[in-house]
Design a protein around this motif. Structure first.
Motif, PDB file in Angstrom:
ATOM      1  N   LYS A 118       0.830  -1.214   0.000  1.00 49.94           N
ATOM      2  CA  LYS A 118       0.000   0.000   0.000  1.00 49.94           C
ATOM      3  C   LYS A 118       0.864   1.264   0.000  1.00 49.94           C
ATOM      4  O   LYS A 118       0.558   2.237  -0.690  1.00 49.94           O
ATOM      5  CB  LYS A 118      -0.929  -0.006   1.216  1.00 49.94           C
ATOM      6  CG  LYS A 118      -1.789   1.259   1.364  1.00 49.94           C
ATOM      7  CD  LYS A 118      -2.678   1.175   2.583  1.00 49.94           C
ATOM      8  CE  LYS A 118      -3.425   2.498   2.809  1.00 49.94           C
ATOM      9  NZ  LYS A 118      -4.358   2.828   1.713  1.00 49.94           N
ATOM     10  N   LEU A 119       1.952   1.247   0.768  1.00 42.84           N
ATOM     11  CA  LEU A 119       2.757   2.453   0.936  1.00 42.84           C
ATOM     12  C   LEU A 119       3.914   2.576  -0.051  1.00 42.84           C
ATOM     13  O   LEU A 119       4.554   3.629  -0.118  1.00 42.84           O
ATOM     14  CB  LEU A 119       3.312   2.514   2.361  1.00 42.84           C
ATOM     15  CG  LEU A 119       2.296   2.645   3.495  1.00 42.84           C
ATOM     16  CD1 LEU A 119       3.020   2.888   4.816  1.00 42.84           C
ATOM     17  CD2 LEU A 119       1.289   3.756   3.235  1.00 42.84           C
ATOM     18  N   LEU A 120       4.194   1.520  -0.829  1.00 44.85           N
ATOM     19  CA  LEU A 120       5.380   1.544  -1.692  1.00 44.85           C
ATOM     20  C   LEU A 120       5.398   2.717  -2.679  1.00 44.85           C
ATOM     21  O   LEU A 120       6.449   3.378  -2.809  1.00 44.85           O
ATOM     22  CB  LEU A 120       5.514   0.221  -2.442  1.00 44.85           C
ATOM     23  CG  LEU A 120       6.389  -0.835  -1.761  1.00 44.85           C
ATOM     24  CD1 LEU A 120       6.371  -2.134  -2.559  1.00 44.85           C
ATOM     25  CD2 LEU A 120       7.821  -0.341  -1.589  1.00 44.85           C
ATOM     26  N   PRO A 121       4.307   3.020  -3.369  1.00 41.11           N
ATOM     27  CA  PRO A 121       4.393   4.148  -4.314  1.00 41.11           C
ATOM     28  C   PRO A 121       4.808   5.454  -3.639  1.00 41.11           C
ATOM     29  O   PRO A 121       5.631   6.209  -4.174  1.00 41.11           O
ATOM     30  CB  PRO A 121       2.979   4.223  -4.893  1.00 41.11           C
ATOM     31  CG  PRO A 121       2.451   2.831  -4.771  1.00 41.11           C
ATOM     32  CD  PRO A 121       3.009   2.326  -3.466  1.00 41.11           C
ATOM     33  N   GLU A 122       4.251   5.709  -2.467  1.00 45.76           N
ATOM     34  CA  GLU A 122       4.591   6.934  -1.741  1.00 45.76           C
ATOM     35  C   GLU A 122       6.029   6.910  -1.252  1.00 45.76           C
ATOM     36  O   GLU A 122       6.744   7.914  -1.334  1.00 45.76           O
ATOM     37  CB  GLU A 122       3.643   7.093  -0.561  1.00 45.76           C
ATOM     38  CG  GLU A 122       3.859   8.351   0.256  1.00 45.76           C
ATOM     39  CD  GLU A 122       2.796   8.493   1.324  1.00 45.76           C
ATOM     40  OE1 GLU A 122       3.164   8.488   2.500  1.00 45.76           O
ATOM     41  OE2 GLU A 122       1.604   8.577   0.971  1.00 45.76           O
ATOM     42  N   LEU A 123       6.478   5.754  -0.757  1.00 47.68           N
ATOM     43  CA  LEU A 123       7.853   5.652  -0.281  1.00 47.68           C
ATOM     44  C   LEU A 123       8.842   5.830  -1.428  1.00 47.68           C
ATOM     45  O   LEU A 123       9.913   6.416  -1.250  1.00 47.68           O
ATOM     46  CB  LEU A 123       8.061   4.306   0.416  1.00 47.68           C
ATOM     47  CG  LEU A 123       7.347   4.164   1.759  1.00 47.68           C
ATOM     48  CD1 LEU A 123       7.344   2.709   2.218  1.00 47.68           C
ATOM     49  CD2 LEU A 123       7.992   5.049   2.824  1.00 47.68           C
ATOM     50  N   VAL A 124       8.498   5.330  -2.614  1.00 53.66           N
ATOM     51  CA  VAL A 124       9.356   5.534  -3.779  1.00 53.66           C
ATOM     52  C   VAL A 124       9.378   7.015  -4.147  1.00 53.66           C
ATOM     53  O   VAL A 124      10.445   7.600  -4.391  1.00 53.66           O
ATOM     54  CB  VAL A 124       8.863   4.679  -4.970  1.00 53.66           C
ATOM     55  CG1 VAL A 124       9.583   5.082  -6.259  1.00 53.66           C
ATOM     56  CG2 VAL A 124       9.078   3.193  -4.684  1.00 53.66           C
ATOM     57  N   ALA A 125       8.218   7.645  -4.156  1.00 52.98           N
ATOM     58  CA  ALA A 125       8.148   9.067  -4.520  1.00 52.98           C
ATOM     59  C   ALA A 125       8.944   9.935  -3.558  1.00 52.98           C
ATOM     60  O   ALA A 125       9.552  10.940  -3.975  1.00 52.98           O
ATOM     61  CB  ALA A 125       6.687   9.516  -4.553  1.00 52.98           C
ATOM     62  N   ARG A 126       8.974   9.541  -2.276  1.00 48.70           N
ATOM     63  CA  ARG A 126       9.657  10.343  -1.257  1.00 48.70           C
ATOM     64  C   ARG A 126      11.072   9.837  -0.973  1.00 48.70           C
ATOM     65  O   ARG A 126      11.751  10.355  -0.086  1.00 48.70           O
ATOM     66  CB  ARG A 126       8.825  10.342   0.039  1.00 48.70           C
ATOM     67  CG  ARG A 126       7.456  10.991  -0.147  1.00 48.70           C
ATOM     68  CD  ARG A 126       6.610  10.898   1.110  1.00 48.70           C
ATOM     69  NE  ARG A 126       7.107  11.737   2.192  1.00 48.70           N
ATOM     70  CZ  ARG A 126       6.805  13.018   2.356  1.00 48.70           C
ATOM     71  NH1 ARG A 126       6.013  13.618   1.485  1.00 48.70           N
ATOM     72  NH2 ARG A 126       7.288  13.706   3.362  1.00 48.70           N
ATOM     73  N   LYS A 127      11.518   8.811  -1.703  1.00 47.39           N
ATOM     74  CA  LYS A 127      12.832   8.190  -1.458  1.00 47.39           C
ATOM     75  C   LYS A 127      12.977   7.839   0.019  1.00 47.39           C
ATOM     76  O   LYS A 127      13.946   8.207   0.697  1.00 47.39           O
ATOM     77  CB  LYS A 127      13.969   9.102  -1.919  1.00 47.39           C
ATOM     78  CG  LYS A 127      13.966   9.382  -3.410  1.00 47.39           C
ATOM     79  CD  LYS A 127      15.191  10.168  -3.829  1.00 47.39           C
ATOM     80  CE  LYS A 127      15.129  10.552  -5.299  1.00 47.39           C
ATOM     81  NZ  LYS A 127      15.066   9.397  -6.209  1.00 47.39           N
ATOM     82  N   GLY A 128      11.966   7.131   0.514  1.00 44.05           N
ATOM     83  CA  GLY A 128      11.901   6.801   1.929  1.00 44.05           C
ATOM     84  C   GLY A 128      12.636   5.532   2.295  1.00 44.05           C
ATOM     85  O   GLY A 128      13.588   5.122   1.615  1.00 44.05           O
ATOM     86  N   ALA A 129      12.172   4.904   3.365  1.00 45.96           N
ATOM     87  CA  ALA A 129      12.863   3.718   3.876  1.00 45.96           C
ATOM     88  C   ALA A 129      11.854   2.759   4.507  1.00 45.96           C
ATOM     89  O   ALA A 129      10.794   3.182   4.981  1.00 45.96           O
ATOM     90  CB  ALA A 129      13.920   4.109   4.908  1.00 45.96           C
ATOM     91  N   ILE A 130      12.204   1.489   4.483  1.00 46.13           N
ATOM     92  CA  ILE A 130      11.411   0.434   5.105  1.00 46.13           C
ATOM     93  C   ILE A 130      12.312  -0.334   6.052  1.00 46.13           C
ATOM     94  O   ILE A 130      13.401  -0.769   5.658  1.00 46.13           O
ATOM     95  CB  ILE A 130      10.839  -0.538   4.052  1.00 46.13           C
ATOM     96  CG1 ILE A 130       9.955   0.205   3.046  1.00 46.13           C
ATOM     97  CG2 ILE A 130      10.063  -1.671   4.718  1.00 46.13           C
ATOM     98  CD1 ILE A 130       9.638  -0.605   1.795  1.00 46.13           C
ATOM     99  N   ILE A 131      11.865  -0.482   7.292  1.00 44.30           N
ATOM    100  CA  ILE A 131      12.570  -1.328   8.254  1.00 44.30           C
ATOM    101  C   ILE A 131      11.603  -2.412   8.710  1.00 44.30           C
ATOM    102  O   ILE A 131      10.553  -2.118   9.282  1.00 44.30           O
ATOM    103  CB  ILE A 131      13.078  -0.531   9.471  1.00 44.30           C
ATOM    104  CG1 ILE A 131      14.010   0.605   9.032  1.00 44.30           C
ATOM    105  CG2 ILE A 131      13.796  -1.461  10.443  1.00 44.30           C
ATOM    106  CD1 ILE A 131      14.506   1.477  10.185  1.00 44.30           C
TER     107      ILE A 131
END
Length: 248
Positions: A118-131
């Protein structure tokens, strides 16, 4: 200001992580089933720093409704910490509860991948991180670990697969794999057996939720060109299980 979504914030590692990230200047959204505990964290740390979203991670409709109801400034995530999870039962596979197995899979695997997707598109757009919070149980088998260990092995491998797929996006992915941490983990696993919990942790000088939370913050705040792929932690008192030999 960066925003983190930390699942499973009602106790243990998740609760400690909410405090650590909020005090480090992050906005935090935390989730869990026990609304009163989440509300207490918001009251303690301030609604300008922490927002609560109460739902069972297995319920996708409730999850989406709770996240959609957040204040606007808390809806754009730079970090997802997939911490919610549990172990149920210590019986050997041949006498274990199938219902408990399914609950662990639904919580530790299905809910985790659903929220991540669900959150992957937003995390890609924001160059975020997943732990993702895995466990040494996914690396080293032990009697009674069966499905719990299998779910945590999945989390590790899923994290590595995400890392491969997200190459070039700027998104960082880390699998954190703790050993013995003194939390409510064993109480949940044993249906509230305090003696079992005391016996497990007694005299062992185990890690704490705060220890792991500080590690999460360190990983999250590394320079954006650095990625910790996997990180396994144990208390000094703990080491790898020995081989078993069944003798006639």
């Amino acid at each position: 200001m960066r925003t983190a979504l930390i699942t499973g914030g009602t106790s243990g590692i998740g609760e400690a992580a909410v405090r650590v990230f909020a005090k480090a200047g992050w906005r935090v959204v935390t989730t869990g089933r026990r609304k009163e505990r989440l509300d207490a964290l918001v009251a303690e740390l301030g609604a300008d720093k922490v927002q609560a979203a109460a739902f069972d991670v297995r319920d996708e409709a409730a999850r989406d409704a709770a996240l959609d109801a957040l204040p606007a400034e808390f809806r754009a995530f730079d970090l997802l910490v997939n911490n919610a999870g549990l172990a149920l039962g210590t019986a050997p596979a041949q006498s274990a509860s199938l219902d408990q197995w399914k609950t662990m899979i639904d919580t530790n695997v299905t809910a985790l991948v659903s929220l991540t997707r669900k959150l992957l598109p937003e995390l890609v757009a924001r160059k975020g991180a997943i732990i993702n919070i895995s466990s040494v149980a996914g690396n080293y088998p032990y009697p009674g670990g069966n499905v719990y260990g299998g779910t945590k092995a999945f989390v590790r491998q899923f994290s590595l697969g995400l890392r491969s797929d997200l190459a070039g996006t700027g998104v960082r992915v880390t699998s954190i794999e703790p050993g013995m941490v003194e939390t409510e983990f064993t109480l949940v696993r044993t249906s509230g057996n305090q003696d079992a919990s005391d016996k497990l942790y007694g005299g062992a000088d185990p890690m704490t939720g705060e220890d792991i939370a500080e590690t999460l913050l360190w990983v999250a705040e590394l320079p954006p060109h650095l990625n910790i792929n996997t990180l396994e932690l144990m208390p000094v008192s703990q080491s790898f299980a020995g081989f078993q030999v069944a003798r006639s």
